[in-house]
Design a protein around this motif. Structure first.
Motif, PDB file in Angstrom:
ATOM      1  N   ARG B 255       0.815  -1.214   0.000  1.00  0.00           N
ATOM      2  CA  ARG B 255       0.000   0.000   0.000  1.00  0.00           C
ATOM      3  C   ARG B 255       0.847   1.262   0.000  1.00  0.00           C
ATOM      4  N   ILE B 256       1.959   1.214   0.697  1.00  0.00           N
ATOM      5  CA  ILE B 256       2.845   2.382   0.706  1.00  0.00           C
ATOM      6  C   ILE B 256       3.421   2.624  -0.687  1.00  0.00           C
ATOM      7  N   LEU B 257       3.891   1.545  -1.305  1.00  0.00           N
ATOM      8  CA  LEU B 257       4.477   1.707  -2.634  1.00  0.00           C
ATOM      9  C   LEU B 257       3.411   2.146  -3.637  1.00  0.00           C
ATOM     10  N   ALA B 258       2.178   1.655  -3.468  1.00  0.00           N
ATOM     11  CA  ALA B 258       1.089   2.063  -4.361  1.00  0.00           C
ATOM     12  C   ALA B 258       0.765   3.546  -4.170  1.00  0.00           C
ATOM     13  N   ALA B 259       0.776   3.987  -2.931  1.00  0.00           N
ATOM     14  CA  ALA B 259       0.460   5.396  -2.657  1.00  0.00           C
ATOM     15  C   ALA B 259       1.500   6.322  -3.284  1.00  0.00           C
ATOM     16  N   ALA B 260       2.703   5.782  -3.503  1.00  0.00           N
ATOM     17  CA  ALA B 260       3.774   6.596  -4.070  1.00  0.00           C
ATOM     18  C   ALA B 260       3.791   6.533  -5.591  1.00  0.00           C
ATOM     19  N   GLU B 261       3.059   5.573  -6.171  1.00  0.00           N
ATOM     20  CA  GLU B 261       3.035   5.402  -7.621  1.00  0.00           C
ATOM     21  C   GLU B 261       2.514   6.655  -8.313  1.00  0.00           C
ATOM     22  N   GLY B 262       3.091   6.937  -9.460  1.00  0.00           N
ATOM     23  CA  GLY B 262       2.566   8.010 -10.294  1.00  0.00           C
ATOM     24  C   GLY B 262       2.712   9.405  -9.705  1.00  0.00           C
ATOM     25  N   GLN B 263       3.605   9.549  -8.746  1.00  0.00           N
ATOM     26  CA  GLN B 263       3.867  10.872  -8.196  1.00  0.00           C
ATOM     27  C   GLN B 263       5.161  11.383  -8.798  1.00  0.00           C
ATOM     28  N   PRO B 264       5.093  12.284  -9.747  1.00  0.00           N
ATOM     29  CA  PRO B 264       6.332  12.766 -10.353  1.00  0.00           C
ATOM     30  C   PRO B 264       7.161  13.544  -9.336  1.00  0.00           C
ATOM     31  N   GLY B 265       8.452  13.408  -9.445  1.00  0.00           N
ATOM     32  CA  GLY B 265       9.340  14.179  -8.577  1.00  0.00           C
ATOM     33  C   GLY B 265       9.480  13.614  -7.179  1.00  0.00           C
ATOM     34  N   VAL B 266       8.955  12.409  -6.964  1.00  0.00           N
ATOM     35  CA  VAL B 266       9.020  11.820  -5.633  1.00  0.00           C
ATOM     36  C   VAL B 266       9.525  10.389  -5.723  1.00  0.00           C
ATOM     37  N   ARG B 267      10.371  10.031  -4.784  1.00  0.00           N
ATOM     38  CA  ARG B 267      10.858   8.664  -4.707  1.00  0.00           C
ATOM     39  C   ARG B 267      10.601   8.165  -3.297  1.00  0.00           C
ATOM     40  N   VAL B 268      10.079   6.975  -3.179  1.00  0.00           N
ATOM     41  CA  VAL B 268       9.787   6.424  -1.862  1.00  0.00           C
ATOM     42  C   VAL B 268      10.538   5.111  -1.694  1.00  0.00           C
ATOM     43  N   GLU B 269      11.181   4.951  -0.559  1.00  0.00           N
ATOM     44  CA  GLU B 269      11.867   3.702  -0.246  1.00  0.00           C
ATOM     45  C   GLU B 269      11.237   3.074   0.973  1.00  0.00           C
ATOM     46  N   VAL B 270      10.976   1.783   0.859  1.00  0.00           N
ATOM     47  CA  VAL B 270      10.484   1.049   2.020  1.00  0.00           C
ATOM     48  C   VAL B 270      11.569   0.057   2.421  1.00  0.00           C
ATOM     49  N   THR B 271      12.020   0.097   3.672  1.00  0.00           N
ATOM     50  CA  THR B 271      13.032  -0.851   4.145  1.00  0.00           C
ATOM     51  C   THR B 271      12.441  -1.726   5.234  1.00  0.00           C
ATOM     52  N   GLY B 272      12.915  -2.939   5.273  1.00  0.00           N
ATOM     53  CA  GLY B 272      12.449  -3.859   6.302  1.00  0.00           C
ATOM     54  C   GLY B 272      11.989  -5.164   5.677  1.00  0.00           C
ATOM     55  N   PRO B 273      11.243  -5.997   6.404  1.00  0.00           N
ATOM     56  CA  PRO B 273      10.842  -5.729   7.781  1.00  0.00           C
ATOM     57  C   PRO B 273      12.018  -5.818   8.758  1.00  0.00           C
ATOM     58  N   TRP B 274      12.001  -4.900   9.715  1.00  0.00           N
ATOM     59  CA  TRP B 274      13.003  -4.848  10.765  1.00  0.00           C
ATOM     60  C   TRP B 274      12.431  -5.437  12.052  1.00  0.00           C
ATOM     61  N   ALA B 275      13.350  -5.917  12.897  1.00  0.00           N
ATOM     62  CA  ALA B 275      12.957  -6.127  14.289  1.00  0.00           C
ATOM     63  C   ALA B 275      12.547  -4.746  14.817  1.00  0.00           C
ATOM     64  N   PRO B 276      11.671  -4.698  15.811  1.00  0.00           N
ATOM     65  CA  PRO B 276      11.102  -3.393  16.208  1.00  0.00           C
ATOM     66  C   PRO B 276      12.058  -2.494  16.991  1.00  0.00           C
ATOM     67  N   TYR B 277      13.201  -2.200  16.377  1.00  0.00           N
ATOM     68  CA  TYR B 277      14.199  -1.354  17.043  1.00  0.00           C
ATOM     69  C   TYR B 277      13.614  -0.019  17.504  1.00  0.00           C
ATOM     70  N   SER B 278      12.893   0.629  16.605  1.00  0.00           N
ATOM     71  CA  SER B 278      12.455   1.996  16.894  1.00  0.00           C
ATOM     72  C   SER B 278      11.340   2.047  17.932  1.00  0.00           C
ATOM     73  N   PHE B 279      10.819   0.883  18.286  1.00  0.00           N
ATOM     74  CA  PHE B 279       9.703   0.854  19.237  1.00  0.00           C
ATOM     75  C   PHE B 279      10.088   0.155  20.531  1.00  0.00           C
ATOM     76  N   ALA B 280      11.345  -0.236  20.629  1.00  0.00           N
ATOM     77  CA  ALA B 280      11.812  -0.908  21.835  1.00  0.00           C
ATOM     78  C   ALA B 280      12.305   0.125  22.833  1.00  0.00           C
ATOM     79  N   LEU B 281      11.429   1.034  23.163  1.00  0.00           N
ATOM     80  CA  LEU B 281      11.761   2.099  24.094  1.00  0.00           C
ATOM     81  C   LEU B 281      10.752   2.045  25.215  1.00  0.00           C
ATOM     82  N   PRO B 282      11.126   2.530  26.374  1.00  0.00           N
ATOM     83  CA  PRO B 282      10.134   2.578  27.441  1.00  0.00           C
ATOM     84  C   PRO B 282       8.937   3.386  26.957  1.00  0.00           C
ATOM     85  N   PRO B 283       7.721   3.001  27.388  1.00  0.00           N
ATOM     86  CA  PRO B 283       6.533   3.696  26.906  1.00  0.00           C
ATOM     87  C   PRO B 283       6.672   5.205  27.067  1.00  0.00           C
ATOM     88  N   GLU B 284       6.551   5.901  25.956  1.00  0.00           N
ATOM     89  CA  GLU B 284       6.656   7.361  25.964  1.00  0.00           C
ATOM     90  C   GLU B 284       5.303   7.920  26.359  1.00  0.00           C
TER      91      GLU B 284
END
Lengths: 69, 294
Positions: B255-284
């Motif tokens: 869905r992310i890549l589809a949402a980026a389709e046909g948008q001139p002047g824009v490039r979208v990169e999706v990386t992963g799947p990752w282990a949840p590094y960015s969410f392994a924080l004490p509850p903010e």
């Protein structure tokens, strides 16, 4: 990704091709931070990030931090 | 191991997880940052994936010096990631911050006990979820095409009269103005796409963390799935991480890549799947981790 992966999938997930910068975004900003008995404290890791800023994320007048999203 | 042998080693900790037979089996196949055999340190209901690492390389001074050299940092990061990613398929893993080193396994065990009340709910929240990275770039190759198109069909008064009537200096300035406007438009298109993607992502993700946009030498080395050309270059204007239920991971990516389709002047990169590094924080405080309405 749900359920068990076979060894090949697991290796693919280990991602040898992962871009270093994406990895560092996660390893230097994410992950549970433990203190106490820790030998190297989080403050030190933050220092490292600052020291590496020239390579990883130079911020200058020409490239101010965008306001997005 | 004898007492004296222990003194020459420290314990590098990679991740916290549940002490299951599958976990024990998984770590047995993994080697860590010092190419050491990874193992588990267990308490009643928690385990840490750890490995013995040489003290001379991992005591504070050596480690700090090593982290400031990019090749050493890269080796450490990839070694750390190799272990965490190898455990991520187990379903619930709490990655630890890079360079989490203890003097011995007893200290690791004590931390597991002391932090049990934080680790268990975090593990529960992250179980069955993966992290996706979504990066939005302006695409200069595309905006150049747009610029050429703009020049081919003059619209404004300054070109409708024919640039032949302009002095070389004025023609140059007009062209420059167009180019600048083109770049600005490209940036704004990218910004609009980034907002649309954030909205689309918010529909599937249960968490979002905004990382700093990537700059500098390392940012020029791309990676990950791409929509919209796939050429390097362009300015990274959004660098977000999303926490997504594992059974909707592929749907999210599509869905992310589809949402980026046909948008001139824009490039979208999706990386992963990752282990949840960015969410392994004490509850903010809640708002920071919620997908923001756009």
């Amino acid at each position: 990704m749900s359920g068990a992966l076979d060894e090949e999938d697991a290796r693919a997930l280990a991602g040898r091709e992962v871009a270093l910068i994406d990895l560092l975004d996660r390893l230097l900003q994410g992950g549970v931070v433990l203190a106490g008995d820790l030998v190297l404290s989080i403050a030190d890791v933050d220092l490292v990030r600052i020291d590496l800023r020239a390579v990883i994320a130079p911020v200058d007048a020409e490239h101010p931090a965008p306001l997005l999203p | 191991m004898t007492e004296s042998a222990w003194r020459q080693h420290m314990v590098y900790a990679y991740a916290v997880l549940r002490p299951t037979p599958e976990a024990a089996q998984a770590v047995a196949t993994l080697r860590g940052v010092a190419d050491e055999q990874v193992g588990l340190v267990e308490t009643d209901d928690l385990a840490a994936a750890v490995g013995p690492v040489p003290a001379e390389e991992f005591e504070e001074g050596a480690l700090r010096a090593g982290l400031e050299e990019l090749p050493r940092l890269e080796a450490l990061a990839r070694g750390h990631h190799g272990v965490v990613a190898g455990l991520a398929s187990l379903g619930a893993v709490l990655p630890l911050r890079l360079a989490t080193v203890y003097r011995d396994e007893d200290r690791v065990r004590r931390v597991l006990q002391e932090r049990r009340d934080q680790f268990l709910p975090l593990l529960e929240r992250l179980a069955g979820h993966v992290e996706w990275g979504v990066k939005v770039y302006t695409d200069p190759t595309d905006s150049l095409a747009g610029d050429a198109a703009g020049a081919a069909e003059p619209t404004g008064g300054e070109t409708a009269g024919g640039e032949g009537f302009l002095s070389p200096g004025r023609a140059y300035l007009a062209a420059r103005r167009r180019r600048r406007r083109g770049a600005e438009e490209a940036w704004q298109t990218a910004a609009r796409t980034a907002a649309r993607i954030a909205e689309e992502a918010g529909g599937l993700a249960v968490g979002r963390v905004a990382h700093r946009p990537q700059r500098g030498e390392l940012a020029q080395v791309g990676g990950g799935g791409t929509a919209g050309g796939g050429k390097p270059g362009g300015e990274n204007i959004a660098n977000d991480a999303y926490l997504v239920p594992a059974d909707r991971a592929e749907e999210f990516r599509a869905r992310i890549l589809a949402a980026a389709e046909g948008q001139p002047g824009v490039r979208v990169e999706v990386t992963g799947p990752w282990a949840p590094y960015s969410f392994a924080l004490p509850p903010e405080p809640e708002p920071a981790a919620r997908p923001e309405p756009v």
